[in-house]
Design an enzyme around this catalytic site. Structure first.
Site, PDB file in Angstrom:
ATOM      1  N   SER A   1       0.858  -1.174   0.000  1.00 57.10           N
ATOM      2  CA  SER A   1       0.000   0.000   0.000  1.00 57.10           C
ATOM      3  C   SER A   1       0.890   1.217   0.000  1.00 57.10           C
ATOM      4  O   SER A   1       1.988   1.187   0.554  1.00 57.10           O
ATOM      5  CB  SER A   1      -0.874  -0.018   1.246  1.00 57.10           C
ATOM      6  OG  SER A   1      -1.215   1.292   1.648  1.00 57.10           O
TER       7      SER A   1
ATOM      8  N   ARG B   1     -26.875  -7.438 -44.010  1.00 56.03           N
ATOM      9  CA  ARG B   1     -25.707  -6.972 -43.233  1.00 56.03           C
ATOM     10  C   ARG B   1     -26.159  -5.838 -42.332  1.00 56.03           C
ATOM     11  O   ARG B   1     -26.857  -4.936 -42.776  1.00 56.03           O
ATOM     12  CB  ARG B   1     -24.561  -6.502 -44.145  1.00 56.03           C
ATOM     13  CG  ARG B   1     -23.286  -6.187 -43.320  1.00 56.03           C
ATOM     14  CD  ARG B   1     -22.033  -6.047 -44.174  1.00 56.03           C
ATOM     15  NE  ARG B   1     -21.974  -7.116 -45.142  1.00 56.03           N
ATOM     16  CZ  ARG B   1     -21.435  -6.993 -46.362  1.00 56.03           C
ATOM     17  NH1 ARG B   1     -20.871  -5.855 -46.710  1.00 56.03           N
ATOM     18  NH2 ARG B   1     -21.453  -8.008 -47.205  1.00 56.03           N
TER      19      ARG B   1
END
Lengths: 457, 457, 457, 457
Positions: free
Chosen positions: A273, A312
């Site tokens: 940390s 399409r």
């Protein structure tokens, strides 16, 4: 490798490579070369033309960035690719490039090739995870710990059983990916609207030869606007991500300071940390959870994209181009971080035992209830055990002590039987059988699979 | 049937019935009765007890609403159910109700039974859709229409091919649901934490007998916190919903006033407007699209719920109780509305032909290009055809006229070949072959499946 | 109330009532009555007609189920409603029913009225939650506990601060819902395509009067196909659900057997287990988490539905009819279960303190680092503190002991300062200030809001 | 710029730059420099130290790739960044780097700074879109076209009204983003668990000064684990994407071959096809639709991530690191492609008029019904108009002709009134008023906003 933070933190280099722009261009070129060869074999274009085209289909010769830059305008990278390829093919072949195909044929088939490679990568890593889980399952077959439901201690299990359940989950995923691989490994060749009109009567023959060239199967029909295979692929990756999230969830919960039963392996630069010197954060499991969340967001995009217009789609198909690579990358990150989290996991059997004991023996309340039930029926036994449990809690006693004090319990169960109740290791039911099943099943898969994955194309 | 509008408009009565509170209670009672019978067969509880329990497991005897009301407090309806059942069982059996099981065993197995029934209902309706598509595919095998990519006319297809692609999509879904049915039809019995501790050494034997009683399979391990099967089920339903959305999208586009190629069957009270007298709205396809959207929203809920904590989840499992029924209902609505939309669809072949012609012959520009390409190469041909096409557009000519005016075209193609180019029916490639394949595949499925579905439990 | 389990377990009766079929019909009738009155005031229809219409707009006179049944066919319940209403209006008014309006006007405005009521219900319950959090924040202002990051003990906080953060989160949600309420409370009246053509030049005037009648605002334009308000509403409910999930997550984690810092209030029939007599499951928080998951699934459905076609959508709008009620109901369940979880929560300050101490003082490692940093710089201090922390862990010492043994520490910090480091209560920084801010802010909101919500309409 | 296809095709270079790894590091350094300055101003660290730190906070000095590479191991890029920064700061400042802060403070504040910049970019482009829509609204105020509901011609509107509705939608989005900007522009500084413990009593003062340094506001409380602001930001971007999808949907529908009312501007290399020479695909609108789909998938990820554990989440927070950049990028692509689609759009007023006429006058059926209703009541009029409409359709007549043939119509309406009915331009209701409102509102926004955006930090 991509430049933005998310791509670095939520992918793996291998998977990023599979879906890079260059890799996609390489696959598109593989399609064009294979198409030319197939058409030459079918007698549609001259052999020399096919040779010339194949010669030009080398990714090093292409300005990949330019293809995508022009693709933004064209609406598809296949158009500039075909143009550049045509320009680069020698005279003999130039007139036969991309013969009878349409942009979608190139892009979809390239996508299938990439997806197949991606699935193989995932399967290999899942087998690694399985290997790690199998080790835990064997080694901790008898390592007692609390089973927990709704995050409350419930009954004893062993850590081996928990690992065996992870293992079975992973085994099922490898099988599922194997089936998916089969199902999506089909060529796409339909021409502009799926009729193969430009190939006249030769369409089916060319499809077959093209599929052979690329080690793909021939689909029932062209699938340009019917995207169930893509959707199923997406869903399958989502399930894999969810499976990783299950394992990672257990890991972060076990690593909690107050639980402390399994701690990630320490490594320099890992899990510290910037503020707190004591921290050993479960970073791999955490990043696996993050990646799984990211992956799951994409699944509905690909399902929703199935509503494709006519021959399409206008948006739904194009969304796949980013969605599928994103999904593979995030899934890969989830799959990659889980073995990182498991490797070197410090399992603290003492802490497991202590936590089990810590609840004042309440964890075997069901064992007491079941022992009583054999004599006085399940319903009454449940009530009596609950009374004893409540008393133990309110008066701060051990469950055992509370049980011994209760006359009805003493009258129902002989002292010996009662002692047996308070031995968690005696209340494990089919634990060992289940562990063995998961191991056997995984080992069977692994022997099958070594062959299978090696074949992967 | 439920009371709120959404439930009426976005479900079907049959599917709502499968997932009603009463149906769920009936399935939970089926589990309890089968468990008792299995345990009697395994010699764990007396036969008379099993008989007494089975006698009490009749849904008519239960206050279903009360079970759910108390379930809100208990956190699961299984607890009040077991209590009420116990109270209703005769003396001989009372002590043996729910022996060795936990709430999750009851709820999960009931859910499997409901899901299996739900899948069978969906499969039957999908076969109906397939039947309708197959008819269209046959009847309109040669009915010319424009194929459209990005909503622009592209090349000719036939309506039969469009229907055949829907058909193939549906055929694949029925197969997929069949596999899913197989995969999810497993019993859940693990006891509180998946060890079957309360059954001592008899666990696996009881699981096997219970599975037999319910016509379910035995899973590798209890799956209380590994929900990949549920997630896969959810994903499968999502793919089916997406497939319905594909068909419905095509239908609403074809029904557009300006397209008018396929119009929904008229019926009194159907598709009108409260304001506009002339409207014939494609309501069935519209509601199918709405239902598919609703269904897809639920899939990620069930995938995300896979991150389950330890031996029983705190939220993820409980979310399934509403999510899965919602998903089945919405999927059913999508699946139901598509055949409604297809039945009686008025296909206007004249309008199709007119639309095809309407673009001034531009739709066969590729045919021109291909014909030219055979002589001058694909690249140059594409450029020449594009020039001709552009000129036709700017000067308001037919493509044919523009082609005839262009000297290079005339030099390249003999008059006859050129005429051939402008006959759309001659430029259909493998259309007919693909239609036949889809039909054959569906008919093969249908013969297989009649048996399969009839067996459904 | 609806019949299916999910609806019972994942809603509240009040919210279910707001979105019931009957309530929807009542709101649609309110629209029709108000429209007639507005048109009479604008001089478009006779007063007597408006009166006749208003008289007929009583939900008791309608067969609600029939409206929805016919709505399935019609594609909207508004069409049968208008027909039935027309049939039920006296001669004088019959010709003027629904004058100038379209189905969507009725349905959208009814939806707004229901949504406004739903928001008010949520806001009231959120204020209740705020009240409970405020109490905890005050009472436990100084109750020390471990702050946890990545589920690891990090630094001390107080339970009051945790509650204050929940409180601030809830306060922000009430404000956000208030803004949303404002923004969505607009009438919809546009006629068939949003031009109000049937009202000639009187359109804007009628919209204004209609808005007055219904206590709604006039929107910039009709919004039939621009659904950003609905999407924003959905998103706002999603954020509220997420906020509930945050609080519930903390609650289930605190209730873990090994943590035991806050336990749900015991109640008969609550949180038990069908197998384990000792269980006190956090059922309210669990069900809140489940409901929040369900709610979040719906948000993207409503965002995705924004892609509406032209002047009325084909699927996207219709999906709202089920999605929005579902979303309100699931959000309500999340919002309802959180106060249930908080009320009577047993906070165990002793256990909090014990857990804090349990990590061997590691939780104040940052305090040590900071104290050292003031003398030797942050970087070196961090390294030194980390060494001490590691030694303490490996050698099984308290951090304090390890620190005292380390010469560099003793040299840097005077004994007194060092002792101070090991008092968690002295390392709380701005905790108390933050708590007070959250309390002040909430109290300010509550005084404002009592008025606001009472006005709700 | 990123390397994968999706990133190129579904983002914009400007937005990609805002969220690049380098930009993130630059923002993190801005935080560290501002923190040092704030702490110097508060008298906590020496001025010289602050100066030394600020001097070192130059992105050119950092190996950005290394930060992210090590960040993979550390679980956050902030840790390696702080380490490298510390190493690079001169002696005087080294001990005071990152004083009192935690990794999350750095990352969250950097994210806020990036998000603010991202919002400003989106707002500017939305204003461009608004400008284009405003032009269409003005120029085509009276350009008649068919209004369409459920994709069926319904009633006449003008293209100006359609553009005005897009405009109003965009105007509302700019306002919403402005509010969001306000709401998210808050600093994050809480230290490891949100108590600012390392700053002793000086916490609030430092937060205030830090906020000043970065032109951000001070939040009520640190928000490390309460992510409603992030969730609301995500939701807001989702609504913007949905708004783009609405406009793009209309555009692709208008561009259909059979509709042809608005065609994308032609440009070399744009919208062609690799197979079909005649194609002019609406690629910008198509890619906008694709990008919007991608964006919407991410919203639930960020809402779901709100369920954060205690004082720092284990997965939910980390998912934001990729999700938010992805969301901004995809939203930017959607927002960018819409003006590309609008600029140079060829509006074909003749085709609009022809399509309107094409339905045989059915489009004014409501006008007929309304005209009749004034005499014979709405209900009977609707029925009569429907009869006429049906007859016209079945017998292939114009609606006008069918109306003239119907005696009841002739009896009810004088010839003049009847002629009026068949003039679409006379049946536009409030069209012009609505257009003006949208224009006025946008112009008001634009004058306001020029100032607002210029201030952007």
């Amino acid at each position: 490798v991509s430049d933005d933070p998310g791509s670095t933190l939520s992918t793996t280099p291998e998977m990023a490579a599979i879906w890079s722009a260059e890799a996609c261009v390489r696959r598109m070129l593989a399609f064009e070369a294979a198409l030319a060869r197939a058409e030459a074999r079918a007698g549609i274009i001259p052999n020399a033309a096919a040779q010339a085209i194949a010669d030009a289909c080398r990714v090093e010769r292409f300005d990949v960035a330019a293809i995508y830059r022009e693709g933004v305008l064209a609406g598809t990278p296949a158009i500039p690719l075909v143009q550049m390829l045509t320009a680069g093919v020698e005279e003999t072949g130039r007139g036969f490039v991309h013969w009878g195909a349409t942009s979608q044929d190139v892009l979809d088939t390239a996508m299938v090739l990439q997806a197949r490679e991606g699935l193989d990568l995932l399967s290999r890593r899942l087998l690694d995870i399985g290997g790690l889980c199998a080790e835990f399952a064997e080694r901790h077959r008898d390592t007692l710990m609390a089973g927990r439901t709704l995050l409350q201690q419930a009954l004893p299990i062993t850590f081996g059983l928990k690992a065996a359940r992870w293992l079975a989950l992973v085994t099922r995923q490898v099988r599922r990916l194997g089936e998916l691989r089969e199902r999506i490994s089909v060529v796409q060749l339909g021409g502009a609207v799926g009729t193969l009109a430009a190939l006249g009567a030769d369409g089916p023959r060319v499809v077959e030869l093209l599929a052979q060239e690329l080690c793909l199967a021939v689909p029932d029909l062209p699938w340009h606007a019917e995207r169930d295979r893509v959707a199923e692929l997406a869903a399958g990756l989502g399930v894999v991500s969810g499976a990783m999230a299950k394992i990672a969830t257990d890991l972060v919960l076990l690593a909690q300071t107050e639980v402390g039963e399994a701690t990630p392996a320490a490594a320099p630069g890992k899990g510290g940390s910037s503020a707190m010197p004591q921290k050993r954060n479960p970073v791999d499991a955490t990043m696996a959870l993050a990646a799984a969340r990211l992956a799951l967001g994409i699944v509905p995009v690909l399902l929703g994209a199935m509503a494709q217009e006519h021959e399409r789609a206008v948006g739904g198909w194009q969304a796949e181009w980013a969605a599928l690579p994103d999904l593979f990358r995030y899934t890969a990150a989830a799959v990659e971080r889980v073995p990182d989290a498991l490797a070197g996991l410090e399992v603290d059997a003492g802490r497991m035992r202590a936590n089990l004991a810590g609840s004042g023996g309440q964890i075997v309340a069901e064992a007491l209830s079941v022992a009583l039930a054999r004599k006085i029926g399940r319903d009454e036994a449940h009530r009596l055990a609950q009374e004893v449990s409540d008393r133990a809690r309110t008066e701060g006693m051990d469950l055992r002590e509370a049980a011994l004090r209760e006359q009805r319990v003493r009258e129902t169960l002989p002292a010996e039987a009662l002692e047996q109740v308070f031995e968690p290791a005696a209340y494990l039911g089919s634990t060992s059988i289940f562990i063995q099943r998961a191991l056997d099943d995984f080992h069977a898969l692994r022997s099958d699979d070594t062959g299978g994955l090696a074949l992967g194309g």
